[in-house]
Design an enzyme around this catalytic site. Sequence first.
Site, PDB file in Angstrom:
ATOM      1  N   GLY A  79       0.817  -1.213   0.000  1.00 36.98           N
ATOM      2  CA  GLY A  79       0.000   0.000   0.000  1.00 36.98           C
ATOM      3  C   GLY A  79       0.847   1.258   0.000  1.00 36.98           C
ATOM      4  N   THR A  80       1.944   1.235   0.739  1.00 37.60           N
ATOM      5  CA  THR A  80       2.786   2.431   0.838  1.00 37.60           C
ATOM      6  C   THR A  80       3.323   2.818  -0.529  1.00 37.60           C
ATOM      7  OG1 THR A  80       3.405   1.851   3.098  1.00 37.60           O
ATOM      8  CG2 THR A  80       4.854   3.387   1.943  1.00 37.60           C
ATOM      9  N   ASN A 162      -7.947   4.092   8.700  1.00 32.40           N
ATOM     10  CA  ASN A 162      -7.391   2.919   9.367  1.00 32.40           C
ATOM     11  C   ASN A 162      -7.449   2.983  10.887  1.00 32.40           C
ATOM     12  OD1 ASN A 162      -5.455   4.989   8.355  1.00 32.40           O
ATOM     13  ND2 ASN A 162      -4.094   4.011   9.833  1.00 32.40           N
ATOM     14  N   HIS A 214      -1.772  -7.456   2.550  1.00 34.55           N
ATOM     15  CA  HIS A 214      -1.900  -8.020   3.901  1.00 34.55           C
ATOM     16  C   HIS A 214      -3.060  -7.446   4.710  1.00 34.55           C
ATOM     17  CE1 HIS A 214       0.257  -4.903   6.524  1.00 34.55           C
ATOM     18  NE2 HIS A 214       0.434  -4.429   5.300  1.00 34.55           N
ATOM     19  N   THR A 250      11.616  -6.894 -11.003  1.00 29.19           N
ATOM     20  CA  THR A 250      11.103  -8.248 -11.246  1.00 29.19           C
ATOM     21  C   THR A 250       9.849  -8.499 -10.424  1.00 29.19           C
ATOM     22  OG1 THR A 250      13.330  -9.027 -11.698  1.00 29.19           O
ATOM     23  CG2 THR A 250      11.710 -10.705 -11.116  1.00 29.19           C
ATOM     24  N   CYS A 342       4.467   3.434  15.433  1.00 28.89           N
ATOM     25  CA  CYS A 342       5.581   3.729  14.542  1.00 28.89           C
ATOM     26  C   CYS A 342       6.403   2.469  14.319  1.00 28.89           C
ATOM     27  CB  CYS A 342       6.426   4.859  15.102  1.00 28.89           C
ATOM     28  SG  CYS A 342       7.245   4.440  16.623  1.00 28.89           S
TER      29      CYS A 342
HETATM   30  N1  PLP Z   1      -2.805   2.968   3.807  1.00 28.95           N
HETATM   31  C1  PLP Z   1      -3.523   2.597   4.862  1.00 28.95           C
HETATM   32  C2  PLP Z   1      -4.873   3.211   5.075  1.00 28.95           C
HETATM   33  C3  PLP Z   1      -3.032   1.656   5.765  1.00 28.95           C
HETATM   34  O1  PLP Z   1      -3.755   1.304   6.824  1.00 28.95           O
HETATM   35  C4  PLP Z   1      -1.750   1.105   5.530  1.00 28.95           C
HETATM   36  C5  PLP Z   1      -1.154   0.148   6.501  1.00 28.95           C
HETATM   37  O2  PLP Z   1      -1.427   0.190   7.676  1.00 28.95           O
HETATM   38  C6  PLP Z   1      -1.041   1.510   4.393  1.00 28.95           C
HETATM   39  C7  PLP Z   1      -1.594   2.444   3.560  1.00 28.95           C
HETATM   40  C8  PLP Z   1       0.305   0.947   4.073  1.00 28.95           C
HETATM   41  O3  PLP Z   1       0.174  -0.319   3.469  1.00 28.95           O
HETATM   42  P1  PLP Z   1       1.416  -1.349   3.456  1.00 28.95           P
HETATM   43  O4  PLP Z   1       1.570  -1.848   4.849  1.00 28.95           O
HETATM   44  O5  PLP Z   1       0.987  -2.417   2.490  1.00 28.95           O
HETATM   45  O6  PLP Z   1       2.592  -0.596   2.954  1.00 28.95           O
END
Ligand code: PLP
Length: 405
Positions: A79-80, A162, A214, A250, A342
């Site tokens: 996600g990041t 979140n 995940h 990759t 954190c």
């Molecule tokens: N965005 C939200 C709303 C999240 O809750 C999270 C993870 O807690 C992320 C992005 C980041 O995702 P990842 O852990 O796959 O990098």
Amino acid sequence: MEVTIGVPPPEAYLDHAASTPARPEVVEAMLPWLAEHWGNPTGAHARGRAARRAVDEAREPVAELLGCSGGEIVFTSGGTEADDLAVNGVLDAVGGMALCSAIEHHAVLDPVVHRGGAIVPVDRRGVLDCAALADMLDAAGAAAATGDGPDVTVVSVMVANNEVGTIQPLTHIAEVVARHAPAAVMHTDAVQAAAWCDVAALAAGVPLVSLSGHKIGGPKGIGALAIRPGVALAPRLRGGGQERGRRSGTHNVAGIVGLGVAAQLVLEHRTQLAATVGAMRDRLEAALVAIEGVSVTVAAGGSAPPERLPTISHLCVSGVDSEALLFLLDDAGVAASAASSCASGATESSHVLAAMGVPAADARGSLRLSLGWTTDDTTIDRVIEVMPAAVARLRLFDVSSSERS
Ligand code: PLP
């Protein structure tokens, strides 16, 4: 080293918003792509072609989940990276500035701030202030017209938060953006929402959508960004030109296969599971707010909670310190969270609660209980059983609450 896979954690695990276990079907589907079919999808040989086929097949359920076509999916490391690619990719391609809501995950918030963007406020329930958004877009547009500042080119507002679970009125927000900054691209972080809401419908008018494996019963280290046609987006990773040049590197074939299976399972079970888990969350919450001084954070002043995820119960517990409460709960086998943690694992104060205007005294005792696909009634019963004693014990020693009374 012996590793047990595909087995739900035995404890009363209520931190699914941080990470939810991979489904057994996901793990099973991934294993051959680690052990036997380890070819590089760019290879011209049979092994490479098989891997490429697996990657392309996985695009389809992921695309269906996000409401786009397979060719619009770019696989990322999570996600990041998807959030980073959306925000920085647009800024790198067209310049200008970014706006995001004040309660975005740091994966959006930090790139926006780093690139000199601006933050749109939310109300006490965590819902975006659309009037403020319109004003900020107008002001940036006026400044850009006179050469006094950059125009807004990307607006990022998450589907669901979140920490507190608030779901944003994305259709309305997209209309505001289209009216006040027609050239700006909208991005939404659907990382928390994807397992529980119909993201394809909620984000129908949004051209950039992020997903993480995940959080939906898939593996860690894999995610995706849906990129609708016509969005100008520069790559962040340049190299081998994978993902049509939008994300070199990759492919994580096993991770992508796992993400595809997880997305398919969400599509098949989401409606039923959301109803079941939502009922458990409501039972849990009803029992916990019966404890004196415990309130649902988004239901300020007795108002009804906003639209929110069925899986998150964010509470403020007066007269206790979050970290001490988490410690006692952990000791009793309950894994919860104070929302944001954190990288070191230590709790930091929540920018989400601060943006919502939750008084510091309430935020001090914040607790996030997040449910998921492995949650059952035994888990809920355990929390209901241990919470009153944990809270009472902490209040006995709490200086600030005895000073207040
Ligand atoms: N965005 C939200 C709303 C999240 O809750 C999270 C993870 O807690 C992320 C992005 C980041 O995702 P990842 O852990 O796959 O990098």
